[in-house]
Write an enzyme that holds these catalytic residues in place. Structure first.
Site, mmCIF file in Angstrom:
data_model
loop_
_atom_site.group_PDB
_atom_site.id
_atom_site.type_symbol
_atom_site.label_atom_id
_atom_site.label_comp_id
_atom_site.label_asym_id
_atom_site.label_seq_id
_atom_site.Cartn_x
_atom_site.Cartn_y
_atom_site.Cartn_z
ATOM 1 N N LYS A 1 0.868 -1.169 0.000
ATOM 2 C CA LYS A 1 0.000 0.000 0.000
ATOM 3 C C LYS A 1 0.908 1.222 0.000
ATOM 4 O O LYS A 1 1.607 1.492 0.982
ATOM 5 C CB LYS A 1 -0.924 0.021 1.214
ATOM 6 C CG LYS A 1 -1.864 1.227 1.220
ATOM 7 C CD LYS A 1 -2.585 1.377 2.535
ATOM 8 C CE LYS A 1 -3.290 2.733 2.568
ATOM 9 N NZ LYS A 1 -3.817 3.052 3.910
ATOM 10 N N ALA B 1 -9.660 5.314 3.706
ATOM 11 C CA ALA B 1 -9.552 6.490 4.577
ATOM 12 C C ALA B 1 -10.844 7.283 4.678
ATOM 13 O O ALA B 1 -11.557 7.479 3.703
ATOM 14 C CB ALA B 1 -8.436 7.434 4.131
ATOM 15 N N GLY B 2 -11.130 7.711 5.911
ATOM 16 C CA GLY B 2 -12.211 8.648 6.167
ATOM 17 C C GLY B 2 -13.537 8.056 6.569
ATOM 18 O O GLY B 2 -14.442 8.793 6.963
ATOM 19 N N GLY C 1 -8.700 9.100 9.180
ATOM 20 C CA GLY C 1 -9.111 9.209 10.572
ATOM 21 C C GLY C 1 -10.194 10.220 10.864
ATOM 22 O O GLY C 1 -10.569 10.405 12.013
ATOM 23 N N ASN D 1 -9.744 1.522 9.512
ATOM 24 C CA ASN D 1 -8.866 1.354 10.660
ATOM 25 C C ASN D 1 -9.405 2.103 11.873
ATOM 26 O O ASN D 1 -9.938 1.510 12.817
ATOM 27 C CB ASN D 1 -7.453 1.808 10.319
ATOM 28 C CG ASN D 1 -6.425 1.420 11.384
ATOM 29 O OD1 ASN D 1 -5.231 1.458 11.137
ATOM 30 N ND2 ASN D 1 -6.846 1.029 12.577
ATOM 31 N N THR D 2 -9.316 3.440 11.857
ATOM 32 C CA THR D 2 -9.648 4.234 13.044
ATOM 33 C C THR D 2 -11.077 3.999 13.522
ATOM 34 O O THR D 2 -11.330 3.925 14.731
ATOM 35 C CB THR D 2 -9.440 5.732 12.740
ATOM 36 O OG1 THR D 2 -8.111 5.928 12.259
ATOM 37 C CG2 THR D 2 -9.658 6.571 13.981
#
Length: 256
Positions: free
Chosen positions: A95, A183-184, A156, A205-206
């Site tokens: 990645k 992301a996001g 995040g 993830n977050t």
């Protein structure tokens, strides 16, 4: 879903950073059903043996590892990290992140294309973290990438899909290219929306790691991704500006 040489059942990829404990990380990955997890080489390699327990945990999950170049701000830094990652994790998957702006962590698309071209030529199978810009996407494909990972929103942030028009255009413009929202995302409903739009998968993830109950949130994202993919396959109706009666009016009684 096929990503390079891998055929996967799950359309959810999971990050491994910021979990409250290794045990919670392990339980979350298992609850998510994810078959691919991202790992930052920087965190894995910090300290003399600090990463060994983490790496043993990941091996025990029997998932594919997607190393990332998180935190790299230049082509040179990304290339160095990529070579180290291939040696440490024994995979050509990468990645690729080349960050260009610190507040939004927006990709440096110029450096990203340059690094992707070099790495693809060296045999890496690159998953570039990019924007929804169609020209940049074309350049990445020309460089040798066979998967694209456009952001939904800043890393995040939990803001979901910020540019629906741009993301729809990207999906329509590259119908045969695997596209993964990276992301996001903050809510399972946002992941379902991405799959409903026709994206092949999401990376989270977050939103999982920092939830009050990461394991339950991982399970919720798994269910949302499955629902979104099923809805896309079922052929959703198009949005309309006016009401359409759900009950037929032909043959109903009326007063003259």
């Amino acid at each position: 879903m096929q990503l390079y040489d891998a055929v996967l059942d799950s359309r959810l990829l999971l990050g491994t950073a910021r979990y409250p404990s290794p045990a919670v990380l392990e339980a979350s990955v298992r609850a998510s059903g994810a078959q691919v997890v991202t790992v930052s080489l920087r965190r894995e390699s910090s300290g003399e043996r600090a990463g060994q327990g983490f790496w043993n945990l990941i091996r025990g999950l029997e998932v594919r590892v997607l190393p990332n170049t998180a935190g790299c701000h230049s082509v040179k830094e990304a290339l160095t990290t990529a070579h180290m990652a291939r040696e440490v994790f024994g995979t050509p998957w990468l990645k690729l992140e080349v960050i260009g702006e610190d507040d939004t962590l927006q990709p440096d698309v110029f450096g990203l294309v340059e690094a992707a071209r070099i790495l693809c030529a060296e045999g890496f199978q690159v998953f570039p973290y990019t924007t929804e810009d169609l020209v940049v996407a074309e350049r990445l494909l020309e460089a040798g990438c066979r998967v694209l990972m456009p952001w939904g929103a800043p890393i995040g942030s939990g803001r979901g899909l910020n540019n629906l028009l741009g993301l729809r255009a990207m999906r329509a413009h590259f119908p045969g290219v695997p596209l993964i929202i990276d992301a996001g995302l903050g809510l399972p409903s946002q992941a379902a929306q991405a799959l409903e739009l026709g994206f092949d998968a999401v990376l989270v993830n977050t939103a999982v790691a920092q939830a009050r109950d990461p394991v339950a949130m991982a399970r919720a994202f798994a269910q949302a991704v499955e629902a979104g993919a099923a809805a896309r396959a079922a052929g959703p109706i198009e949005a309309r500006d006016f009401a359409v009666p759900s009950t037929p009016v032909i043959g109903t009684a009326f007063r003259g």
